[in-house]
Design an enzyme around this catalytic site. Structure first.
Site, short mmCIF file in Angstrom:
data_model
loop_
_atom_site.label_atom_id
_atom_site.label_comp_id
_atom_site.label_asym_id
_atom_site.label_seq_id
_atom_site.Cartn_x
_atom_site.Cartn_y
_atom_site.Cartn_z
N GLU A 1 -13.70 5.75 -0.58
CA GLU A 1 -14.61 4.81 0.10
C GLU A 1 -15.31 5.54 1.25
O GLU A 1 -14.69 5.85 2.26
CB GLU A 1 -13.82 3.60 0.61
CG GLU A 1 -13.16 2.81 -0.52
CD GLU A 1 -12.21 1.73 -0.01
OE1 GLU A 1 -12.69 0.80 0.66
OE2 GLU A 1 -10.99 1.83 -0.28
N GLU B 1 0.86 -1.19 0.00
CA GLU B 1 0.00 0.00 0.00
C GLU B 1 0.89 1.23 0.00
O GLU B 1 1.90 1.28 0.70
CB GLU B 1 -0.89 0.09 1.24
CG GLU B 1 -2.01 -0.90 1.36
CD GLU B 1 -2.83 -0.69 2.64
OE1 GLU B 1 -2.69 0.39 3.28
OE2 GLU B 1 -3.60 -1.58 2.99
N GLU C 1 -9.52 8.92 5.60
CA GLU C 1 -9.48 7.58 5.02
C GLU C 1 -10.47 7.43 3.87
O GLU C 1 -10.38 6.49 3.08
CB GLU C 1 -9.78 6.53 6.10
CG GLU C 1 -8.70 6.39 7.15
CD GLU C 1 -7.49 5.62 6.66
OE1 GLU C 1 -7.59 4.97 5.60
OE2 GLU C 1 -6.45 5.66 7.35
N LYS D 1 -15.44 4.55 5.31
CA LYS D 1 -14.23 4.43 6.12
C LYS D 1 -14.17 5.58 7.12
O LYS D 1 -14.75 6.64 6.93
CB LYS D 1 -12.98 4.41 5.25
CG LYS D 1 -12.93 3.25 4.26
CD LYS D 1 -11.54 3.03 3.71
CE LYS D 1 -10.65 2.38 4.73
NZ LYS D 1 -9.35 1.95 4.16
#
Length: 372
Positions: A324, A275, A332, A327
């Protein structure tokens, strides 16, 4: 006529040379793109269906994907796509997979049932488990048994050379990171990591590491400059044992290499960056300019290696494919390279076609001291 014929031959040769240069250029772009994948997270209630996501990967020439769990819709959509996949064993399954028969069943149901139409490259057994993190510490005793059991199940199928099995760690396990040559793990995680590193060395499997210059920068902007974190520093900022560091990413990765060497991994244990990314909103230093600059520079940079291991491409997975919205905390939600409507947030080049580069932002510099 002779003059026309000569011009014709010259034009043909010129066209042939241009075609050859074009092929070489595309091959070079493909080489770069092949090193970079994107993590396909699914913590959003407005994301496109898996079939459309896989189509988007193919359209954008993104050749590698990280899945955090063996989502059946995604795996079915991946059949025949040619996309190489890192599939995750969720942390919640680690205790169960410390039983060998359960690990065999997991591999059969989620890997063998899709192989070879799905091109599995890696299995990540757990994500960011730490024996000193209160939220995940109870899972730490199950990581090594689950890792070995999943490896044995893959080996029993004769696929240990095609599908490598490892774990994904974060950089909070590093106790000393500056200078990079002094990199070492925290003393209280050695007993957890040492047998895992020993197994990975035996299995000739890379360690997966989630590396974010963003969190190092945002946590210490006094000592870490923004250009150093974004790959935009015009010159070397840190010298260490004769090695010059122009960006924080290399320094962090080399500190991990040093820590692995101190733990007995030698200088042959590879690291896959499982990541890396930069949020576009929700926190300090989170702008679209910064995020786009980081990602475009990351894609270009990882083909060249680090000062400690030069000339060796760094396989890297961008976090993440989409914003997203489920999250937490807020920042995030904003790591996506694409919006949920599949529109790109930045001009990124994954090798399929030449996109424009986002201009770098260098006007927010702070101290050039680069402790991590």
């Amino acid at each position: 006529m002779a003059s026309f014929s000569s011009r014709s031959r010259t034009s043909s040769l010129t066209a042939a040379m241009l075609l050859l240069l074009g092929v070489l250029f595309i091959a070079n772009l493909d080489m770069t793109g092949a090193q970079v994948g994107i993590c396909y997270g699914m913590m959003g209630n407005n994301l496109p269906p898996a079939t459309e996501v896989i189509a988007l990967y193919k359209q954008r020439n993104i050749k590698r994907m990280r899945l955090y769990d063996p989502n059946q819709a995604a795996l079915n959509a991946l059949r025949g796509s040619g996309i190489e996949v890192m599939v995750g064993v969720p942390n919640s399954d680690l205790q169960r997979l410390s039983n060998p028969s359960e690990a065999n069943s997991w591999v059969k149901n989620n890997v063998l049932n899709f192989w070879p139409s799905v091109k599995f490259r890696y299995i990540a057994v757990g994500n960011e488990i730490s024996p000193v993190n209160g939220g995940t510490s109870w899972m730490a005793p199950f990581v090594l048994p689950a890792l070995v059991n999943v490896f044995n199940a893959v080996r029993a199928a004769g696929l240990q050379d095609q599908i490598k099995v490892s774990i994904a760690v974060d950089m909070t396990l590093i106790g000393t990171s500056y200078p990079p040559s002094a990199g070492a793990f925290r003393g209280d995680v050695i007993s957890y990591l040492a047998p895992i590193v020993g197994h990975l060395s035996y299995a000739k499997t890379p360690l997966f590491a989630n590396i974010y210059t963003y969190f190092s920068y945002s946590g210490n902007p006094r000592d870490i400059s923004l250009p150093y974190a974004l790959f935009t520093s015009p010159s070397v900022l840190v010298w260490d044992s004769g090695r010059g560091y122009q960006n924080l990413f290399d320094a962090m990765l080399d500190s991990l290499y040093s820590a692995l060497e101190r733990l007995g991994g030698g200088n042959t244990l590879d690291v896959v960056v499982s990541e890396s990314g930069w949020p576009s909103a929700g926190g300090f230093g989170t702008t679209s300019d910064n995020a786009g600059t980081y990602l475009s520079n990351l894609i270009r940079h990882v083909k060249g290696g680090t000062p400690k291991r030069p000339g060796k491409a760094i396989e890297t997975y961008i976090f993440a494919m989409f914003d997203e919205n489920q999250k937490q905390p807020e920042l995030e939600k904003h790591f996506g390279a694409f919006s949920p409507n599949k529109q790109p947030k930045y001009n990124l080049n994954f090798g399929g076609h030449r996109d424009c580069d986002i201009s770098t932002e260098q006007n927010a510099t702070v101290s050039l001291k680069s402790d991590m």
